[in-house]
Design an enzyme around this catalytic site. Sequence first.
Site, PDB file in Angstrom:
ATOM      1  N   SER A 206      89.071 -41.075  75.728  1.00 60.01           N
ATOM      2  CA  SER A 206      88.304 -41.482  74.534  1.00 60.01           C
ATOM      3  C   SER A 206      88.304 -40.462  73.417  1.00 60.01           C
ATOM      4  CB  SER A 206      86.854 -41.762  74.943  1.00 60.01           C
ATOM      5  OG  SER A 206      86.239 -40.566  75.382  1.00 60.01           O
ATOM      6  N   ARG A 207      88.570 -39.213  73.738  1.00 61.80           N
ATOM      7  CA  ARG A 207      88.535 -38.163  72.701  1.00 61.80           C
ATOM      8  C   ARG A 207      89.326 -36.962  73.194  1.00 61.80           C
ATOM      9  NH1 ARG A 207      83.009 -37.391  74.922  1.00 61.80           N
ATOM     10  NH2 ARG A 207      83.131 -35.408  76.033  1.00 61.80           N
ATOM     11  N   GLY A 208      89.428 -35.930  72.361  1.00 62.91           N
ATOM     12  CA  GLY A 208      90.083 -34.685  72.769  1.00 62.91           C
ATOM     13  C   GLY A 208      91.511 -34.905  73.232  1.00 62.91           C
TER      14      GLY A 208
ATOM     15  N   TYR B 188      83.918 -24.570  87.356  1.00 63.10           N
ATOM     16  CA  TYR B 188      84.993 -25.276  86.635  1.00 63.10           C
ATOM     17  C   TYR B 188      86.363 -24.749  87.082  1.00 63.10           C
ATOM     18  CZ  TYR B 188      87.866 -26.646  82.574  1.00 63.10           C
ATOM     19  OH  TYR B 188      88.861 -27.153  81.760  1.00 63.10           O
TER      20      TYR B 188
ATOM     21  N   LYS C 136      89.673 -26.626  88.939  1.00 64.21           N
ATOM     22  CA  LYS C 136      91.016 -26.682  88.344  1.00 64.21           C
ATOM     23  C   LYS C 136      92.047 -26.064  89.299  1.00 64.21           C
ATOM     24  CE  LYS C 136      89.830 -28.899  84.700  1.00 64.21           C
ATOM     25  NZ  LYS C 136      90.386 -30.232  84.436  1.00 64.21           N
TER      26      LYS C 136
HETATM   27  N1  LIG Z   1      89.218 -27.872  75.755  1.00 64.91           N
HETATM   28  C1  LIG Z   1      89.850 -26.881  76.352  1.00 64.91           C
HETATM   29  O1  LIG Z   1      89.861 -25.735  75.859  1.00 64.91           O
HETATM   30  C2  LIG Z   1      90.602 -27.127  77.631  1.00 64.91           C
HETATM   31  C3  LIG Z   1      91.438 -26.105  78.094  1.00 64.91           C
HETATM   32  C4  LIG Z   1      92.173 -26.326  79.255  1.00 64.91           C
HETATM   33  C5  LIG Z   1      92.066 -27.527  79.932  1.00 64.91           C
HETATM   34  N2  LIG Z   1      91.238 -28.495  79.449  1.00 64.91           N
HETATM   35  C6  LIG Z   1      91.193 -29.750  80.208  1.00 64.91           C
HETATM   36  O2  LIG Z   1      91.720 -30.781  79.379  1.00 64.91           O
HETATM   37  C7  LIG Z   1      91.106 -32.027  79.730  1.00 64.91           C
HETATM   38  C8  LIG Z   1      90.529 -32.674  78.476  1.00 64.91           C
HETATM   39  O3  LIG Z   1      89.558 -31.796  77.938  1.00 64.91           O
HETATM   40  P1  LIG Z   1      88.975 -31.958  76.445  1.00 64.91           P
HETATM   41  O4  LIG Z   1      88.758 -30.584  75.932  1.00 64.91           O
HETATM   42  O5  LIG Z   1      89.800 -32.928  75.694  1.00 64.91           O
HETATM   43  O6  LIG Z   1      87.537 -32.543  76.810  1.00 64.91           O
HETATM   44  P2  LIG Z   1      86.530 -33.482  76.009  1.00 64.91           P
HETATM   45  O7  LIG Z   1      86.839 -33.508  74.559  1.00 64.91           O
HETATM   46  O8  LIG Z   1      85.178 -33.085  76.464  1.00 64.91           O
HETATM   47  O9  LIG Z   1      86.900 -34.934  76.610  1.00 64.91           O
HETATM   48  C9  LIG Z   1      86.660 -35.208  77.963  1.00 64.91           C
HETATM   49  C10 LIG Z   1      87.000 -36.666  78.209  1.00 64.91           C
HETATM   50  O10 LIG Z   1      86.666 -36.963  79.568  1.00 64.91           O
HETATM   51  C11 LIG Z   1      85.681 -37.997  79.582  1.00 64.91           C
HETATM   52  N3  LIG Z   1      84.777 -37.790  80.694  1.00 64.91           N
HETATM   53  C12 LIG Z   1      83.996 -36.714  80.949  1.00 64.91           C
HETATM   54  N4  LIG Z   1      83.244 -36.946  82.042  1.00 64.91           N
HETATM   55  C13 LIG Z   1      83.567 -38.196  82.477  1.00 64.91           C
HETATM   56  C14 LIG Z   1      83.117 -39.020  83.536  1.00 64.91           C
HETATM   57  N5  LIG Z   1      82.159 -38.625  84.393  1.00 64.91           N
HETATM   58  N6  LIG Z   1      83.662 -40.265  83.677  1.00 64.91           N
HETATM   59  C15 LIG Z   1      84.620 -40.698  82.823  1.00 64.91           C
HETATM   60  N7  LIG Z   1      85.083 -39.966  81.794  1.00 64.91           N
HETATM   61  C16 LIG Z   1      84.553 -38.725  81.627  1.00 64.91           C
HETATM   62  C17 LIG Z   1      84.989 -37.908  78.212  1.00 64.91           C
HETATM   63  O11 LIG Z   1      84.367 -39.126  77.825  1.00 64.91           O
HETATM   64  P3  LIG Z   1      82.808 -39.460  78.175  1.00 64.91           P
HETATM   65  O12 LIG Z   1      82.036 -38.184  78.014  1.00 64.91           O
HETATM   66  O13 LIG Z   1      82.412 -40.538  77.199  1.00 64.91           O
HETATM   67  O14 LIG Z   1      82.798 -39.957  79.582  1.00 64.91           O
HETATM   68  C18 LIG Z   1      86.192 -37.621  77.341  1.00 64.91           C
HETATM   69  O15 LIG Z   1      86.941 -38.800  77.132  1.00 64.91           O
HETATM   70  C19 LIG Z   1      90.073 -31.701  80.798  1.00 64.91           C
HETATM   71  O16 LIG Z   1      90.623 -31.925  82.080  1.00 64.91           O
HETATM   72  C20 LIG Z   1      89.812 -30.221  80.588  1.00 64.91           C
HETATM   73  O17 LIG Z   1      89.349 -29.608  81.768  1.00 64.91           O
HETATM   74  C21 LIG Z   1      90.504 -28.328  78.325  1.00 64.91           C
END
Ligand SMILES: NC(=O)c1ccc[n+]([C@@H]2O[C@H](COP(=O)([O-])OP(=O)(O)OC[C@H]3O[C@@H](n4cnc5c(N)ncnc54)[C@H](OP(=O)(O)O)[C@@H]3O)[C@@H](O)[C@H]2O)c1
Length: 251
Positions: A22-24, A161, A165
Amino acid sequence: MSEPADTQLVPPSSVVLVSGGSRGLGLAIVTDLLDAGVRVAAFARTITPELEKLAAEHPDRVHVGSVDVTDLRAAQSFVREVEQRLGPIDGIVNNAAMGQDSLHAHTATEDIARIIETNLTAPLQLTRLVIRRMLAKGLRGRIVNITSICGQRGFPGLVAYSATKGGMDAATRSLARELGGRMLVNSVAPGFFASEMSAVLGPTQLDQIVRRTPTGHLTEPVEVTPVVRMLLREHTNINGQVIVVDGAASI
Ligand SMILES: NC(=O)c1ccc[n+]([C@@H]2O[C@H](COP(=O)([O-])OP(=O)(O)OC[C@H]3O[C@@H](n4cnc5c(N)ncnc54)[C@H](OP(=O)(O)O)[C@@H]3O)[C@@H](O)[C@H]2O)c1
Protein backbone atom coordinates in the site's frame (compact mmCIF):
# COMPACT_ATOMS: atom_id res chain seq x y z
CA MET A 1 15.29 -11.52 -23.52
CA SER A 2 16.05 -14.87 -25.19
CA GLU A 3 14.47 -17.89 -23.52
CA PRO A 4 16.83 -20.69 -22.48
CA ALA A 5 15.84 -24.00 -24.08
CA ASP A 6 16.00 -25.96 -20.81
CA THR A 7 12.42 -26.49 -19.65
CA GLN A 8 13.68 -27.36 -16.15
CA LEU A 9 14.33 -23.66 -15.55
CA VAL A 10 11.91 -21.86 -13.24
CA PRO A 11 9.71 -19.67 -15.46
CA PRO A 12 9.24 -15.95 -14.73
CA SER A 13 6.41 -15.23 -12.31
CA SER A 14 3.27 -13.91 -13.96
CA VAL A 15 0.93 -13.52 -10.95
CA VAL A 16 2.73 -12.04 -7.96
CA LEU A 17 1.41 -11.53 -4.43
CA VAL A 18 2.96 -8.51 -2.68
CA SER A 19 2.33 -8.14 1.04
CA GLY A 20 2.32 -4.56 2.35
CA GLY A 21 1.82 -3.14 -1.14
CA SER A 22 0.00 0.00 0.00
CA ARG A 23 2.90 2.40 0.50
CA GLY A 24 6.69 2.69 0.72
CA LEU A 25 8.75 0.00 -0.94
CA GLY A 26 5.75 -2.35 -1.36
CA LEU A 27 3.85 0.23 -3.44
CA ALA A 28 6.99 0.87 -5.53
CA ILE A 29 7.28 -2.90 -6.17
CA VAL A 30 3.60 -3.16 -7.18
CA THR A 31 3.98 -0.20 -9.59
CA ASP A 32 7.18 -1.57 -11.10
CA LEU A 33 5.74 -5.06 -11.64
CA LEU A 34 2.63 -3.62 -13.28
CA ASP A 35 4.87 -1.63 -15.64
CA ALA A 36 6.57 -4.93 -16.50
CA GLY A 37 3.20 -6.48 -17.47
CA VAL A 38 2.83 -8.68 -14.38
CA ARG A 39 -0.56 -9.38 -12.74
CA VAL A 40 -0.26 -8.20 -9.13
CA ALA A 41 -2.18 -8.90 -5.94
CA ALA A 42 -1.41 -6.55 -3.08
CA PHE A 43 -2.69 -6.28 0.43
CA ALA A 44 -2.17 -4.23 3.58
CA ARG A 45 -4.38 -3.48 6.55
CA THR A 46 -5.35 -0.16 4.97
CA ILE A 47 -5.72 0.32 1.23
CA THR A 48 -4.23 3.71 0.37
CA PRO A 49 -5.56 6.03 -2.38
CA GLU A 50 -2.35 5.28 -4.37
CA LEU A 51 -3.04 1.54 -4.35
CA GLU A 52 -6.73 2.11 -5.08
CA LYS A 53 -5.74 4.24 -8.09
CA LEU A 54 -3.53 1.44 -9.49
CA ALA A 55 -6.40 -1.02 -9.06
CA ALA A 56 -8.78 1.32 -10.90
CA GLU A 57 -6.26 1.88 -13.72
CA HIS A 58 -5.56 -1.85 -14.22
CA PRO A 59 -8.79 -3.64 -13.30
CA ASP A 60 -7.75 -6.87 -15.08
CA ARG A 61 -4.24 -7.00 -13.66
CA VAL A 62 -4.53 -5.82 -10.05
CA HIS A 63 -6.37 -7.24 -7.10
CA VAL A 64 -6.15 -5.46 -3.76
CA GLY A 65 -7.47 -6.31 -0.34
CA SER A 66 -7.46 -5.16 3.24
CA VAL A 67 -5.74 -7.99 5.10
CA ASP A 68 -3.67 -8.17 8.27
CA VAL A 69 -0.74 -10.44 7.44
CA THR A 70 -0.96 -11.99 10.92
CA ASP A 71 -4.53 -13.14 10.23
CA LEU A 72 -3.98 -16.45 8.44
CA ARG A 73 -7.66 -17.02 7.66
CA ALA A 74 -7.98 -13.60 6.03
CA ALA A 75 -4.80 -14.29 4.06
CA GLN A 76 -6.23 -17.63 2.94
CA SER A 77 -9.44 -16.10 1.61
CA PHE A 78 -7.49 -13.30 -0.09
CA VAL A 79 -5.29 -15.89 -1.86
CA ARG A 80 -8.42 -17.72 -3.09
CA GLU A 81 -9.92 -14.43 -4.36
CA VAL A 82 -6.66 -13.59 -6.16
CA GLU A 83 -6.57 -16.96 -7.89
CA GLN A 84 -10.16 -16.49 -9.09
CA ARG A 85 -9.49 -12.96 -10.37
CA LEU A 86 -5.93 -13.18 -11.72
CA GLY A 87 -5.07 -16.90 -12.01
CA PRO A 88 -2.75 -19.09 -9.93
CA ILE A 89 -0.11 -17.22 -7.91
CA ASP A 90 3.44 -18.11 -8.99
CA GLY A 91 5.40 -15.40 -7.18
CA ILE A 92 5.43 -13.93 -3.67
CA VAL A 93 7.10 -10.81 -2.31
CA ASN A 94 7.09 -10.88 1.47
CA ASN A 95 7.41 -7.15 2.06
CA ALA A 96 4.94 -6.28 4.88
CA ALA A 97 6.72 -5.63 8.15
CA MET A 98 6.68 -3.38 11.17
CA GLY A 99 9.62 -1.36 12.44
CA GLN A 100 10.96 -0.75 15.90
CA ASP A 101 12.41 2.20 17.73
CA SER A 102 13.17 1.07 21.26
CA LEU A 103 16.19 -0.18 23.14
CA HIS A 104 15.83 -3.89 23.89
CA ALA A 105 15.86 -3.37 27.65
CA HIS A 106 12.90 -1.01 27.29
CA THR A 107 10.86 -3.01 24.75
CA ALA A 108 7.68 -4.53 26.20
CA THR A 109 7.25 -8.30 25.94
CA GLU A 110 4.07 -7.82 23.88
CA ASP A 111 5.94 -5.56 21.45
CA ILE A 112 8.68 -8.16 20.92
CA ALA A 113 6.00 -10.79 20.28
CA ARG A 114 4.15 -8.52 17.82
CA ILE A 115 7.32 -7.75 15.83
CA ILE A 116 8.16 -11.45 15.60
CA GLU A 117 4.59 -12.37 14.64
CA THR A 118 4.36 -9.71 11.92
CA ASN A 119 7.87 -9.92 10.45
CA LEU A 120 8.76 -13.59 10.86
CA THR A 121 5.83 -15.90 11.71
CA ALA A 122 3.34 -14.29 9.29
CA PRO A 123 5.59 -14.30 6.19
CA LEU A 124 6.57 -17.91 6.91
CA GLN A 125 2.87 -18.85 7.16
CA LEU A 126 1.95 -16.90 4.03
CA THR A 127 4.79 -18.52 2.10
CA ARG A 128 3.71 -21.96 3.29
CA LEU A 129 0.12 -21.26 2.28
CA VAL A 130 1.08 -20.14 -1.23
CA ILE A 131 3.75 -22.76 -1.96
CA ARG A 132 1.42 -25.58 -0.90
CA ARG A 133 -1.05 -24.39 -3.54
CA MET A 134 1.72 -23.99 -6.10
CA LEU A 135 3.13 -27.46 -5.43
CA ALA A 136 -0.35 -29.00 -5.56
CA LYS A 137 -0.86 -27.46 -9.01
CA GLY A 138 2.62 -28.49 -10.18
CA LEU A 139 3.59 -24.83 -10.54
CA ARG A 140 7.12 -23.51 -10.27
CA GLY A 141 7.78 -19.98 -9.12
CA ARG A 142 9.79 -17.35 -7.34
CA ILE A 143 9.85 -16.09 -3.76
CA VAL A 144 11.45 -12.82 -2.70
CA ASN A 145 11.76 -11.92 0.96
CA ILE A 146 12.37 -8.25 1.67
CA THR A 147 14.67 -8.28 4.64
CA SER A 148 17.12 -5.58 5.72
CA ILE A 149 20.74 -4.77 6.22
CA CYS A 150 19.77 -5.06 9.93
CA GLY A 151 19.73 -8.84 9.44
CA GLN A 152 23.50 -8.70 8.97
CA ARG A 153 24.70 -5.57 10.75
CA GLY A 154 23.90 -4.21 14.18
CA PHE A 155 21.76 -1.13 14.83
CA PRO A 156 20.69 0.06 18.29
CA GLY A 157 16.93 0.26 18.79
CA LEU A 158 16.27 -2.54 16.30
CA VAL A 159 17.06 -5.74 18.21
CA ALA A 160 13.80 -7.69 17.72
CA TYR A 161 13.38 -6.27 14.20
CA SER A 162 16.93 -7.36 13.26
CA ALA A 163 16.27 -10.84 14.67
CA THR A 164 13.24 -11.22 12.38
CA LYS A 165 15.15 -10.04 9.31
CA GLY A 166 18.09 -12.36 10.03
CA GLY A 167 15.52 -15.12 10.59
CA MET A 168 13.96 -14.54 7.17
CA ASP A 169 17.41 -14.59 5.53
CA ALA A 170 18.06 -17.96 7.19
CA ALA A 171 14.64 -19.22 6.04
CA THR A 172 15.48 -18.10 2.48
CA ARG A 173 18.54 -20.36 2.42
CA SER A 174 16.80 -23.41 3.88
CA LEU A 175 13.69 -23.01 1.70
CA ALA A 176 15.84 -22.70 -1.42
CA ARG A 177 17.46 -26.04 -0.52
CA GLU A 178 14.18 -27.66 0.48
CA LEU A 179 12.39 -26.74 -2.75
CA GLY A 180 15.14 -28.36 -4.76
CA GLY A 181 15.10 -25.88 -7.62
CA ARG A 182 11.31 -26.00 -8.19
CA MET A 183 11.26 -22.41 -6.98
CA LEU A 184 13.91 -19.74 -6.69
CA VAL A 185 13.97 -18.24 -3.20
CA ASN A 186 15.97 -15.12 -2.42
CA SER A 187 16.14 -12.18 -0.02
CA VAL A 188 16.63 -8.55 -0.95
CA ALA A 189 18.15 -6.62 1.95
CA PRO A 190 17.90 -2.85 1.47
CA GLY A 191 19.79 -0.24 3.43
CA PHE A 192 17.77 2.53 5.07
CA PHE A 193 15.37 4.42 2.80
CA ALA A 194 12.86 7.16 3.55
CA SER A 195 9.43 5.75 4.43
CA GLU A 196 6.86 5.71 7.20
CA MET A 197 8.89 2.94 8.86
CA SER A 198 12.18 4.84 8.90
CA ALA A 199 10.53 8.16 9.88
CA VAL A 200 11.54 7.38 13.47
CA LEU A 201 15.18 8.01 12.56
CA GLY A 202 16.27 11.55 13.42
CA PRO A 203 18.28 13.83 11.11
CA THR A 204 21.51 12.99 12.99
CA GLN A 205 21.08 9.25 12.41
CA LEU A 206 20.17 9.77 8.74
CA ASP A 207 23.22 12.08 8.22
CA GLN A 208 25.43 9.45 9.82
CA ILE A 209 24.11 6.73 7.47
CA VAL A 210 24.62 8.96 4.41
CA ARG A 211 28.17 9.83 5.52
CA ARG A 212 28.96 6.10 5.83
CA THR A 213 27.55 5.38 2.36
CA PRO A 214 30.07 5.51 -0.52
CA THR A 215 27.31 6.36 -3.04
CA GLY A 216 26.46 9.38 -0.85
CA HIS A 217 22.72 8.95 -0.50
CA LEU A 218 20.10 6.87 1.27
CA THR A 219 18.82 3.93 -0.76
CA GLU A 220 15.75 4.84 -2.84
CA PRO A 221 12.89 2.35 -3.38
CA VAL A 222 13.45 2.72 -7.17
CA GLU A 223 16.99 1.40 -6.61
CA VAL A 224 15.56 -1.74 -5.01
CA THR A 225 12.63 -2.54 -7.35
CA PRO A 226 14.78 -3.59 -10.36
CA VAL A 227 16.48 -6.20 -8.18
CA VAL A 228 13.14 -7.59 -6.99
CA ARG A 229 11.86 -7.64 -10.58
CA MET A 230 15.01 -9.40 -11.80
CA LEU A 231 14.60 -12.14 -9.17
CA LEU A 232 10.94 -12.62 -10.15
CA ARG A 233 11.25 -12.31 -13.89
CA GLU A 234 14.71 -13.00 -15.29
CA HIS A 235 16.23 -16.38 -16.07
CA THR A 236 19.04 -16.57 -13.53
CA ASN A 237 20.47 -19.29 -11.33
CA ILE A 238 20.37 -17.03 -8.27
CA ASN A 239 18.87 -19.09 -5.43
CA GLY A 240 19.11 -18.94 -1.64
CA GLN A 241 20.94 -15.60 -1.71
CA VAL A 242 20.67 -12.34 0.20
CA ILE A 243 21.23 -9.41 -2.15
CA VAL A 244 22.16 -6.26 -0.27
CA VAL A 245 21.13 -2.94 -1.85
CA ASP A 246 22.68 -0.23 0.32
CA GLY A 247 25.27 1.65 -1.71
CA ALA A 248 28.01 -0.22 0.22
CA ALA A 249 27.05 1.53 3.48
CA SER A 250 27.58 -1.73 5.34
CA ILE A 251 30.89 -2.73 3.73
N1 LIG B 1 12.43 1.82 5.45
C1 LIG B 1 13.64 1.32 5.58
O1 LIG B 1 14.62 2.04 5.86
C2 LIG B 1 13.87 -0.15 5.35
C3 LIG B 1 15.19 -0.60 5.27
C4 LIG B 1 15.43 -1.94 5.02
C5 LIG B 1 14.37 -2.82 4.86
N2 LIG B 1 13.09 -2.35 4.95
C6 LIG B 1 12.02 -3.33 4.75
O2 LIG B 1 11.32 -2.98 3.56
C7 LIG B 1 9.96 -3.41 3.68
C8 LIG B 1 9.03 -2.23 3.40
O3 LIG B 1 9.30 -1.22 4.36
P1 LIG B 1 8.78 0.29 4.20
O4 LIG B 1 9.85 1.16 4.76
O5 LIG B 1 8.28 0.50 2.82
O6 LIG B 1 7.60 0.26 5.27
P2 LIG B 1 6.25 1.09 5.39
O7 LIG B 1 6.28 2.32 4.57
O8 LIG B 1 5.98 1.18 6.85
O9 LIG B 1 5.19 0.08 4.71
C9 LIG B 1 4.93 -1.16 5.31
C10 LIG B 1 3.83 -1.84 4.51
O10 LIG B 1 3.50 -3.06 5.18
C11 LIG B 1 2.12 -3.01 5.56
N3 LIG B 1 1.94 -3.71 6.82
C12 LIG B 1 2.52 -3.44 8.01
N4 LIG B 1 2.03 -4.27 8.95
C13 LIG B 1 1.12 -5.07 8.33
C14 LIG B 1 0.25 -6.10 8.76
N5 LIG B 1 0.20 -6.50 10.04
N6 LIG B 1 -0.57 -6.70 7.84
C15 LIG B 1 -0.54 -6.31 6.54
N7 LIG B 1 0.25 -5.33 6.07
C16 LIG B 1 1.08 -4.72 6.97
C17 LIG B 1 1.78 -1.51 5.64
O11 LIG B 1 0.39 -1.25 5.49
P3 LIG B 1 -0.63 -1.17 6.77
O12 LIG B 1 0.11 -0.48 7.88
O13 LIG B 1 -1.83 -0.41 6.26
O14 LIG B 1 -0.98 -2.59 7.11
C18 LIG B 1 2.55 -1.02 4.44
O15 LIG B 1 1.86 -1.33 3.25
C19 LIG B 1 9.82 -3.99 5.07
O16 LIG B 1 9.97 -5.40 5.02
C20 LIG B 1 10.97 -3.37 5.83
O17 LIG B 1 11.36 -4.17 6.92
C21 LIG B 1 12.81 -1.05 5.19
